[in-house]
Design an enzyme around this catalytic site. Structure first.
Site, short mmCIF file in Angstrom:
data_model
loop_
_atom_site.label_atom_id
_atom_site.label_comp_id
_atom_site.label_asym_id
_atom_site.label_seq_id
_atom_site.Cartn_x
_atom_site.Cartn_y
_atom_site.Cartn_z
N GLY A 557 2.92 0.06 4.40
CA GLY A 557 3.36 0.48 5.71
C GLY A 557 2.18 0.86 6.58
O GLY A 557 1.13 1.24 6.08
N GLY A 559 1.16 2.52 10.76
CA GLY A 559 1.65 3.19 11.95
C GLY A 559 0.50 3.76 12.73
O GLY A 559 -0.67 3.51 12.43
N GLY A 560 0.83 4.57 13.76
CA GLY A 560 -0.20 5.15 14.58
C GLY A 560 -1.12 6.08 13.81
O GLY A 560 -2.27 6.30 14.18
N GLY A 562 -2.13 5.61 10.64
CA GLY A 562 -2.96 4.90 9.68
C GLY A 562 -2.11 4.03 8.78
O GLY A 562 -1.14 3.42 9.23
N LYS A 563 -2.45 4.01 7.49
CA LYS A 563 -1.78 3.13 6.54
C LYS A 563 -1.17 3.91 5.39
O LYS A 563 -1.63 4.99 5.03
CB LYS A 563 -2.78 2.10 6.00
CG LYS A 563 -3.39 1.19 7.07
CD LYS A 563 -4.47 0.29 6.52
CE LYS A 563 -5.06 -0.58 7.63
NZ LYS A 563 -6.18 -1.42 7.15
N VAL A 564 -0.12 3.31 4.82
CA VAL A 564 0.54 3.88 3.64
C VAL A 564 0.32 2.92 2.48
O VAL A 564 0.55 1.71 2.60
CB VAL A 564 2.05 4.08 3.89
CG1 VAL A 564 2.72 4.65 2.64
CG2 VAL A 564 2.27 5.01 5.06
N LYS A 579 -0.25 8.29 2.12
CA LYS A 579 -0.47 8.05 3.55
C LYS A 579 -1.85 8.57 3.92
O LYS A 579 -2.15 9.77 3.76
CB LYS A 579 0.61 8.75 4.37
CG LYS A 579 0.47 8.53 5.86
CD LYS A 579 1.69 8.99 6.62
CE LYS A 579 1.93 10.47 6.48
NZ LYS A 579 3.06 10.92 7.32
N ASP A 680 11.71 13.87 16.03
CA ASP A 680 11.46 12.42 16.02
C ASP A 680 12.42 11.73 15.05
O ASP A 680 12.01 10.96 14.19
CB ASP A 680 10.02 12.13 15.64
CG ASP A 680 9.62 10.70 16.01
OD1 ASP A 680 10.25 10.13 16.91
OD2 ASP A 680 8.69 10.16 15.40
#
Length: 927
Positions: A557, A559-560, A562-564, A579, A680
């Site tokens: 995964g 996202g804003g 970084g990475k998972v 994460k 969120d």
């Protein structure tokens, strides 16, 4: 007269032939002979057919009440929009048409200062009130009572719109046939103080409703004085001169019943979820009964009360649990406890002695081996039982707990208990008083007194010096002890955290602040090979080993933040999601710390669990348990994730996922001392484990809301953060964050689940770009079924779709006050699930295929067309009972055209909070 326990079975068998459990049946609704609404402070020239001015009923001449001024509550709806300030004693006499029992309802709006014009501070008010010779209020502070209600989960005061006190009095039959009346005498509690009242309602009730002295059908009430369990005293005889105050009135297992849905007496029957205590993690159930089955009418309680019930379910026999409700009451009074029963389970037809349970009130046995079916004489027949108990604890506390407990007979084949409704009344003392001390002020209301003493004289100098020396020695000893404790804890941390010499973290061990017992649903069934009692610290070397030095093939995964990565510990036996915050990300140290602080103190089966973190060498890394089925959005099939094996979710799976997510949010809102607002909520922040259990994730932008136990602000003023399409418009406009902001976002998720499309799609026409606006417009037009995900064709029962649409529509209302609480959302989703399961069972029983539901316009038009928000009451934003579930649709659910009538209730409550920092976690899971 004490009764030995071994004689109880025989005694209770005899009691079954007495009308202690009785049912009054009538053919038509009750029409009160007297029903008067009086608005205090209303001018004679402004009164209407509904509202009378208090000036019409003054006994004293105007000169005697010149000091008693009127005020207007700004921005407040009737009956709280006017008020009368009492700075001198004044008496009112309200004529009534008939003698007999009356309910006198007092309405008070307790907020302070600026709400009234001219400005008054109701926090300093105190009121005395005498009704027909009974001292009802003494030094009464509506402000303290309301503050205690907001802070105490056991309190029985209901202050969602305003404070209501309901008094039962009897108007005697005058021998000289003089005019009958109810006399109210108001006065301030101190010479220089004042009291206030907004409105008074007077309504007559049947003679036998609560106290029945008829020789044809005498009332049998057992008196429980407070002796050891198993001892029962003689039947209770009500005194001729008696007043009662309603403590609480509950629709057990169902939603709040609005006064307009009562039996002509305008009573409110509240949902019981705030008072259920001892399920010990065991779910509660609400029976669904067919509306075509007629429940005989009775004034005692509306059919909405008798057609829902709370029972304990099929696992109780193994777990051996009980069902308990707790209420905070005034110490030193007798209380009338009325329990309402109605057996709804058709499998019990002509099958007595199957559901047996015992009733305990404050640990005193009130009824042994209760069998509702046997006592009532059949299915769908309402009955009630009355008990009077003296609550007189030998403690200095003025407020104590009163409990009602149902314990199943675990030796029977079907060990369970049930309850449909509950009422509690406080009885006046022998001196004719119902008054009790005010609740103690909360901590935030207590201020240190300002000293007015003069400085100490020189003759006290030796005493002062001695005190200073003594305090110095004590401080030195405390300092030495703290150093010893600090060094011991540091050694323990060094031992348990890491044996490497790399840079240590500032956040080493964060202890959980909330015990798992605080959650209604425990995590005992969620197995984990990793420690769950503490937030574990990982070194960077351990993280690199788990991810093969951050191998890009292990990325699951992005996202804003970084990475998972998918990682493993314990020689590959434990899979985790790791994460790693990108150093260039705007989501930095604050969000990183917030995520750790939140998740390390939260424990719930529907919240993603944090295993640990790493803060070595400038890295910010979080470690979660692995969630193999990814995010909810992955399986709505409108955005492809190559890391996940995509599967179209069935309708029941979607309902279960929505229900689990709602329970997790409900825990955030109400499972701890402070509200926790997620901020969120979206489909990418709802993760799915290997069993498709939903877990809410991403707490980087969460906000801690107001303290549940203290009065004060109900919102958090903060900068607007969230995700496009899910953002609460009221929060965006006012920058005031509340738990209802989470409710709005969750409503968008519900529509997303139903329609399988993004919350915002700028490529669509303007009227379709925003999912919430587009779906809500279809709901109002009765065409919601036309935008359902095509993958669900034939799966959704129309009743389930309708209920689901109601919930989603109410969640995305523009004003937060008009939205339900997450507790009510949980209840509504449970109901939608039960409607679906019932419809499927009916299809199977009728020999039709399981997936054969038709959402044609011809069917739904009979249900939805013409149903708009104008049909929905918005008196309360926190309860479905005063929303569309009740006023707009419950009547339609209960009519003969509806297959299922009852609703499920939930023991969960919730708040929400934003989180965009760690939004796109694909695979964390709960411990």
């Amino acid at each position: 007269m004490l009764i030995y326990p071994q004689l109880l079975p025989s005694i209770f068998s005899l009691l079954l032939f007495l009308p202690i459990a009785t049912s009054y049946q009538h053919n038509e609704s009750y029409h009160p002979k007297d029903h008067c609404f009086i608005k205090f402070g209303l001018s004679k020239f402004d009164q209407s057919l509904e509202w009378r001015s208090d000036e019409d009923f003054l006994v004293d001449p105007p000169s005697a009440v010149a000091a008693n001024t009127s005020a207007t509550a700004v921005g407040v709806k009737s009956p709280y929009d006017k008020a009368r300030m009492f700075r001198a004693t004044v008496t009112y006499s309200i004529p009534v048409n008939s003698s007999g029992p009356k309910l006198v309802r007092l309405y008070l709006y307790p907020p302070t200062s600026t709400i009234y014009n001219p400005v008054i501070d109701t926090s300093t008010s105190s009121l005395n009130l005498i009704i027909n010779g009974f001292q009802v209020l003494r030094n009464f502070s509506a402000y303290l009572v309301a503050s205690n209600a907001n802070a105490n989960p056991n309190t029985t005061a209901q202050v969602s719109n305003g404070l209501v006190r309901e008094i039962y009095v009897t108007v005697a039959e005058e021998r000289d046939h003089s005019k009958k009346s109810i006399n109210l005498t108001f006065s301030p509690s101190s010479p220089n103080g004042f009291g206030f009242i907004n409105s008074v309602e007077i309504i007559s009730v049947p003679q036998w409703l609560y106290i029945n002295r008829s020789s044809d059908n005498p009332q049998q009430v057992l008196y429980l004085e407070g002796g050891p369990p198993g001892y029962v005293l003689d039947p209770y005889d009500f005194p001729n001169s008696l007043a009662m105050e309603n403590v609480i009135r509950l629709n057990v297992g169902g939603y709040t019943v609005d006064p307009s849905q009562d039996t002509g007496i305008d009573r409110t029957w509240y949902n019981d979820v705030n008072f259920v205590r001892s399920f010990d993690g065991t779910p509660s159930y609400t029976a669904i009964h067919n509306s075509s089955t007629h429940i005989p009418y009775t004034v005692l309680a509306p059919n909405l009360v008798y057609s829902t019930m709370r029972m304990m379910g099929p696992y109780i026999k193994r777990l051996k649990k009980n069902m308990t409700w707790e209420f905070e009451v005034d110490n030193g009074f007798n209380y009338l406890v009325r329990l309402h029963f109605c057996e709804l389970d058709p499998t019990f037809f002509n099958n007595i002695n199957r559901r047996l349970f015992s009733i305990y009130i404050n640990n005193q046995m009130a009824w042994q081996n209760m069998d509702v079916l046997r006592v009532a004489g059949g299915l769908y027949i309402p009955i009630h039982t009355d008990f009077v108990i003296l609550v007189n604890e030998t403690s200095s506390r003025s407020r104590v707990l009163l409990s009602v407990t149902l314990i199943p007979d675990f030796d029977t084949h079907y060990a369970d208990a049930l309850l449909n409704g509950l009422e509690i009344f406080k009885l006046s003392s022998t001196s004719g008083s119902l008054a009790a001390p005010n609740p103690a002020p909360s901590k935030s209301m207590i201020q240190a007194p300002i000293s007015t003493q003069t400085p100490a004289k020189s003759k006290h100098l030796p005493l002062i010096i001695g005190s200073i020396l003594g305090a110095t020695l004590v401080s030195l000893l405390i300092f030495v002890c703290l150093i010893i404790i600090y060094r011991r804890n540091k050694k323990q941390q060094k031992y348990v955290s890491t044996t490497t010499t790399e840079k240590s973290s500032k956040l080493k061990w964060i202890l959980p602040l909330y015990d798992s017992a605080s959650s209604t649903v425990t995590t005992a069934s969620v197995a984990s090979k990793l420690p769950s009692d503490l937030c574990r610290y990982f070194t960077l070397a351990q993280i690199k080993a788990a991810t093969r030095d951050f191998d890009k093939d292990l990325i699951i995964g992005t996202g804003g933040f970084g990475k998972v990565y998918k990682g493993t510990f314990d020689d590959g036996n434990t899979t985790v999601a790791i994460k790693r915050l990108n150093s260039t990300s705007k989501q930095g140290a604050h969000e990183f710390q917030t995520e750790i602080e939140m998740l390390s103190r939260l424990r719930h089966v529907h919240l993603v669990s944090l295993i640990g973190y790493c803060e070595d060498f400038g890295e910010m890394i979080l470690v979660y348990e692995y969630m193999p089925n990814g995010t909810l959005r992955d399986h709505l099939l409108y955005k492809h994730n190559p890391q996940i094996s995509h599967t179209s979710l069935s309708w029941k799976q979607r309902l279960m996922i929505c229900l689990g997510s709602a329970r997790g949010l409900h825990y955030l809102h109400a499972g701890a001392k402070h509200l926790i607002i997620h901020r969120d909520v979206k489909s990418t922040n709802i993760l799915l484990d290997e069993k498709w259990t939903a877990k809410v994730s991403d707490f980087g932008l969460s906000k801690v809301g107001p303290d549940h136990t203290e009065a004060g602000a109900t919102y958090v003023s903060t900068a607007v953060k969230g995700s496009a399409g899910y953002l609460d418009p009221e929060y965006y406009r006012c920058h005031q964050l509340t738990e209802k902001s989470d409710v709005y976002s969750f409503g968008v998720v519900l529509f997303e689940v139903l329609c399988a499309r993004a919350a915002v799609n700028p490529n669509l026409p303007k009227q379709q770009a925003n999912l919430a606006i587009w779906a809500r417009s279809h709901y109002k037009k009765g065409t919601l079924h036309t935008i359902v995900d095509p993958n669900l064709t034939g799966q959704i029962a129309p009743e389930s779709l309708r209920k689901f649409g109601e919930i989603a529509n109410m969640c995305v209302r523009d004003r937060g006050i008009e939205r339900p609480s997450m507790g009510d959302v949980v209840w509504g989703l449970e109901f939608a699930l039960q409607l679906q399961e019932t419809a499927e069972d009916n299809n199977i029983a009728n020999g039709t295929p399981d997936e054969s539901f038709d959402l044609s316009i011809s069917y739904l038009s009979a249900i939805d067309v013409g149903f708009t928000d104008n049909d929905i009451s918005t008196n309360s934003g926190d309860n479905f009972s005063q929303s569309s579930v009740v006023e707009g649709t419950s009547k339609k659910f209960m009519d003969s055209n509806s297959k299922s009538t009852t609703s499920s209730s939930s023991d969960y409550l919730a708040h929400s909070k934003p989180g965009s920092v760690f939004s796109e976690i694909t695979h964390p899971t709960a411990r």
